[in-house]
Each structure stands twice: as C-alpha cells, then as structure tokens.
Design a protein around this motif. Structure first.
Motif, mmCIF file in Angstrom:
data_model
loop_
_atom_site.group_PDB
_atom_site.id
_atom_site.type_symbol
_atom_site.label_atom_id
_atom_site.label_comp_id
_atom_site.label_asym_id
_atom_site.label_seq_id
_atom_site.Cartn_x
_atom_site.Cartn_y
_atom_site.Cartn_z
ATOM 1 N N LEU A 1 3.143 2.495 -8.685
ATOM 2 C CA LEU A 1 3.741 3.498 -7.980
ATOM 3 C C LEU A 1 2.740 4.749 -8.213
ATOM 4 O O LEU A 1 2.292 4.884 -9.217
ATOM 5 C CB LEU A 1 4.901 3.834 -8.538
ATOM 6 C CG LEU A 1 5.656 5.277 -8.084
ATOM 7 C CD1 LEU A 1 6.272 4.863 -6.444
ATOM 8 C CD2 LEU A 1 6.940 5.815 -8.869
ATOM 9 N N GLU A 2 2.453 5.303 -7.112
ATOM 10 C CA GLU A 2 1.616 6.609 -6.969
ATOM 11 C C GLU A 2 2.328 7.664 -7.753
ATOM 12 O O GLU A 2 3.465 7.951 -7.544
ATOM 13 C CB GLU A 2 1.353 7.203 -5.552
ATOM 14 C CG GLU A 2 0.657 6.080 -4.775
ATOM 15 C CD GLU A 2 1.301 5.331 -3.786
ATOM 16 O OE1 GLU A 2 2.568 4.902 -4.407
ATOM 17 O OE2 GLU A 2 1.131 5.208 -2.662
ATOM 18 N N PRO A 3 1.725 8.218 -8.599
ATOM 19 C CA PRO A 3 2.704 9.329 -9.625
ATOM 20 C C PRO A 3 3.277 10.520 -9.055
ATOM 21 O O PRO A 3 4.040 10.979 -9.240
ATOM 22 C CB PRO A 3 1.615 9.950 -10.427
ATOM 23 C CG PRO A 3 0.401 8.726 -10.581
ATOM 24 C CD PRO A 3 0.495 7.965 -9.167
ATOM 25 N N GLU B 1 6.777 9.773 -7.846
ATOM 26 C CA GLU B 1 7.728 9.383 -8.933
ATOM 27 C C GLU B 1 9.179 10.069 -8.770
ATOM 28 O O GLU B 1 10.137 9.714 -8.880
ATOM 29 C CB GLU B 1 7.113 9.609 -10.092
ATOM 30 C CG GLU B 1 8.148 9.047 -11.319
ATOM 31 C CD GLU B 1 7.575 9.263 -12.662
ATOM 32 O OE1 GLU B 1 8.167 8.944 -13.796
ATOM 33 O OE2 GLU B 1 6.301 9.850 -12.551
ATOM 34 N N HIS B 2 9.185 11.339 -8.453
ATOM 35 C CA HIS B 2 10.386 12.429 -8.183
ATOM 36 C C HIS B 2 10.174 12.958 -6.647
ATOM 37 O O HIS B 2 10.748 14.133 -6.674
ATOM 38 C CB HIS B 2 10.322 13.315 -9.300
ATOM 39 C CG HIS B 2 10.308 12.593 -10.517
ATOM 40 N ND1 HIS B 2 11.881 11.857 -11.096
ATOM 41 C CD2 HIS B 2 9.648 12.484 -11.561
ATOM 42 C CE1 HIS B 2 11.526 11.469 -12.220
ATOM 43 N NE2 HIS B 2 10.140 11.597 -12.516
ATOM 44 N N ALA B 3 9.417 12.442 -5.678
ATOM 45 C CA ALA B 3 9.319 13.038 -4.454
ATOM 46 C C ALA B 3 9.488 11.853 -3.330
ATOM 47 O O ALA B 3 9.225 10.899 -3.461
ATOM 48 C CB ALA B 3 8.116 13.834 -4.353
ATOM 49 N N PHE B 4 10.307 12.523 -2.105
ATOM 50 C CA PHE B 4 10.218 11.441 -1.243
ATOM 51 C C PHE B 4 9.166 11.736 -0.213
ATOM 52 O O PHE B 4 8.337 12.444 -0.197
ATOM 53 C CB PHE B 4 11.564 12.036 -0.092
ATOM 54 C CG PHE B 4 12.842 11.852 -0.672
ATOM 55 C CD1 PHE B 4 13.421 10.801 -0.622
ATOM 56 C CD2 PHE B 4 13.702 12.846 -1.413
ATOM 57 C CE1 PHE B 4 14.774 10.569 -0.972
ATOM 58 C CE2 PHE B 4 14.855 12.753 -1.947
ATOM 59 C CZ PHE B 4 15.312 11.482 -1.725
ATOM 60 N N ARG B 5 8.802 10.483 0.193
ATOM 61 C CA ARG B 5 7.642 10.434 1.317
ATOM 62 C C ARG B 5 7.918 10.889 2.532
ATOM 63 O O ARG B 5 9.159 11.094 2.912
ATOM 64 C CB ARG B 5 7.470 8.768 1.387
ATOM 65 C CG ARG B 5 6.964 8.092 -0.141
ATOM 66 C CD ARG B 5 6.716 6.763 0.135
ATOM 67 N NE ARG B 5 6.607 5.988 -1.273
ATOM 68 C CZ ARG B 5 5.412 6.011 -1.481
ATOM 69 N NH1 ARG B 5 4.333 6.491 -1.101
ATOM 70 N NH2 ARG B 5 5.147 5.412 -2.878
ATOM 71 N N PRO B 6 6.935 11.299 3.292
ATOM 72 C CA PRO B 6 7.278 11.762 4.639
ATOM 73 C C PRO B 6 7.818 11.018 5.282
ATOM 74 O O PRO B 6 8.773 11.520 6.508
ATOM 75 C CB PRO B 6 5.643 12.101 4.982
ATOM 76 C CG PRO B 6 4.886 12.275 3.879
ATOM 77 C CD PRO B 6 5.611 11.102 3.057
ATOM 78 N N SER C 1 7.455 -8.776 -10.087
ATOM 79 C CA SER C 1 8.683 -8.336 -9.650
ATOM 80 C C SER C 1 8.118 -7.776 -8.157
ATOM 81 O O SER C 1 7.186 -7.228 -8.166
ATOM 82 C CB SER C 1 9.342 -7.293 -10.515
ATOM 83 O OG SER C 1 10.392 -6.659 -9.836
ATOM 84 N N GLN C 2 9.145 -7.662 -7.255
ATOM 85 C CA GLN C 2 8.695 -7.519 -6.199
ATOM 86 C C GLN C 2 8.773 -5.885 -6.106
ATOM 87 O O GLN C 2 9.553 -5.317 -7.152
ATOM 88 C CB GLN C 2 9.856 -7.638 -5.080
ATOM 89 C CG GLN C 2 9.625 -9.442 -4.595
ATOM 90 C CD GLN C 2 10.322 -9.645 -3.318
ATOM 91 O OE1 GLN C 2 10.357 -8.867 -2.483
ATOM 92 N NE2 GLN C 2 10.929 -10.893 -3.360
ATOM 93 N N ASN C 3 8.351 -5.180 -5.041
ATOM 94 C CA ASN C 3 8.362 -3.535 -5.071
ATOM 95 C C ASN C 3 8.410 -3.044 -3.584
ATOM 96 O O ASN C 3 8.342 -3.958 -2.802
ATOM 97 C CB ASN C 3 7.401 -3.076 -6.019
ATOM 98 C CG ASN C 3 5.982 -3.224 -5.169
ATOM 99 O OD1 ASN C 3 5.647 -2.537 -4.337
ATOM 100 N ND2 ASN C 3 5.127 -4.262 -5.516
ATOM 101 N N VAL C 4 8.974 -2.042 -3.755
ATOM 102 C CA VAL C 4 8.967 -1.141 -2.215
ATOM 103 C C VAL C 4 7.960 0.161 -2.625
ATOM 104 O O VAL C 4 8.105 0.920 -3.142
ATOM 105 C CB VAL C 4 10.295 -0.547 -2.045
ATOM 106 C CG1 VAL C 4 10.322 0.210 -0.800
ATOM 107 C CG2 VAL C 4 11.237 -1.736 -1.976
ATOM 108 N N ASP C 5 6.890 -0.066 -1.865
ATOM 109 C CA ASP C 5 5.903 0.990 -1.844
ATOM 110 C C ASP C 5 5.487 1.173 -3.640
ATOM 111 O O ASP C 5 5.357 2.557 -3.809
ATOM 112 C CB ASP C 5 6.210 2.539 -1.404
ATOM 113 C CG ASP C 5 6.264 2.223 0.080
ATOM 114 O OD1 ASP C 5 5.480 1.178 0.725
ATOM 115 O OD2 ASP C 5 7.076 2.813 0.922
ATOM 116 N N GLY C 6 5.474 0.283 -4.160
ATOM 117 C CA GLY C 6 4.898 0.310 -5.629
ATOM 118 C C GLY C 6 6.048 0.535 -6.644
ATOM 119 O O GLY C 6 5.689 0.422 -7.769
#
Length: 262
Positions: A163-165, A168-173, A111-116
């Motif tokens: 995905l980096e843990p 999982e529930h946080a926005f990236r900068p 499956s494709q992914n976006v930043d994991g």
C-alpha cells in the motif's frame, strides 16, 4: 309432556351457558390492553461484521469485526385502517463501520489486495428510514424492519505491504464517499413501560460502490459493494402512553360527559 319439559329445560340451560360464555368473552376483550399510536426514542449500541462483494470477484474474503456501532432512533407507531396496531416508522442517525479484508492462502501464504490494501475499515455516518411490522405480547414484541439509508464515508484506515503510505488514511480520487443502500432485519423487545429493551440483527447492503466505474479504462469496470451484518441492543423510552387510555382520550371522555357526545 315430561319429555317436552325436559327438552325445554335443556334448551334453556344451553341458552344461559351461551350468554355467559359471550359475556366472559366480552370481558376478556375489555381487559385486553389497547395499543395506542405512541412515540418511542432510543439509543442503540452494537458491533458490525463487514465484507465487500467485488466485480471481478475475489477469493479468500474475510469478515472484518468492528465495535462501536451507535444509533439514535425515533419510532412512530400507528394503526392500519385505524384498527390493526402492527405498524411503525423508524428514523434516526447512526455511526458505524464497513470495510474489507482477505485471508492468506494456506498454500502460498499470499493474500489478495485492493490497490495494495489487504484490509480496510471505513467509518460511516448514516441516516436510516425503515418501516416496521411488530407483533406484541406480554411482556415483549417481535419486530421486522426494512428500508433505506443514506450516509457519508467519513474516514478510511487500511493496511498492506504494497500500500502506498499516502493512502493509508486517505481516500483515492476515484473512491466514492457518498453512501446509500438497503437496510433491514429482525429482532425482539422486552417492555417494562415506559422502558423497552430492544435486540436487533440488521443487514446493511450498500448500493454505492467504493469505486467509481471505468476509472482506469473505457473498456473496464470494477465494483466493490459493502455488505455488513450488525447486532445491536438498545434502551428505548416511550414518549407517549403505549397502552390504555391516553390523557387526550380521558379529556375527550370528560368533555363528552359534560357537553354530550358530538
């Protein structure tokens, strides 16, 4: 002489018939209810189907289903040129979701992914402002809406094996939290004055990419624009009289009777 009398009698019959038809037409016009400039407030509940459009493009995108779209709207109906009662302004607040997902490739199973992340759901609070055109009939009306909205991406939930843990529930900068774009759709209503039941289908197209451009390289840009389809049903209450004479009109007529027309 007899022929002239018959002709005159026929002309009189035609004139009387024409006058009666005109009177009947005026009576129908008088019986037709007058649509007022009235106010409406309502609560809507629905579901959304979310996706994103990417640059560079990605394949095997999957629509994400999210329940619990909730909005409160305030509608002001008005007439154009004080004669055509087909227009309204709609504003309110809403809570909903957007996001993305990918289907597995049937050949490779990958499956494709976006930043994991292979799937993500984003909670959004928004303020829509729409213009409406409506056509009324008994006991309902047809509606078409178009306008803009602004909002805030409040939280995110995503998943994927790579995905980096911590995200999982946080926005990236480099992910945008402010939300804005175009919203529009169509629907119909059933009216049982002073209550109206509204059914709407909306298209919400974000003009705010999830990613800030050029976050990794001065030569490389990428975008992800949310696109959502929303179906809602709402219960609305007429705050002022929809048709017939309002209290203000009755008071004005009573004043004119007592003091004469201005």
């Amino acid at each position: 002489m007899k022929k002239a009398f018959c002709l005159l009698f026929a002309l009189l019959l035609l004139a009387v018939s024409g006058l009666r038809a005109q009177e009947d037409s005026l009576a129908v016009e008088k019986r037709k209810p007058l649509i007022n400039d009235y106010l409406l407030i309502g609560v809507n509940y629905g579901v959304s189907f979310s996706n994103m459009y990417y640059a560079p493009s990605r394949h095997n995108r999957a629509w994400q289903f999210s329940p619990n779209y909730i909005s409160v709207t305030f509608t002001k109906f008005s007439k154009m040129f004080d004669t055509m009662p087909y227009f309204a302004l709609v504003a309110g607040v809403a809570h909903g979701y957007e996001g993305f997902g990918f289907k597995k490739d049937p050949e490779t199973g990958a499956s494709q992914n976006v930043d994991g992340a292979e799937q993500a759901t984003i909670e959004v609070f928004e303020i829509p402002a729409l213009a409406q055109i409506h056509v009324d009939f008994h006991p309902g009306k047809l509606m078409a809406n178009v306008g803009v909205y602004g909002g805030w991406r409040n939280s995110i939930s995503r998943s994927g094996p790579n995905l980096e843990p911590e995200f999982e529930h946080a926005f990236r900068p480099y992910e945008n939290r402010w939300e804005y774009g175009l919203q529009g759709g169509a629907g119909f209503a059933l009216m049982f004055d002073p209550v109206e039941i509204h059914f709407n289908a909306l298209l919400r197209w974000s003009w705010s990419s999830l990613y800030q451009p050029d976050y990794a390289s001065q030569y490389y840009y990428r975008y992800a624009y949310p696109l959502d389809i929303i179906a809602t049903v709402g219960v609305h209450f007429q705050l002022t009289k929809r048709s017939g004479k309002t209290s203000a009109q009755l008071r004005r007529e009573a004043r004119d009777i007592v003091y004469g027309e201005n």
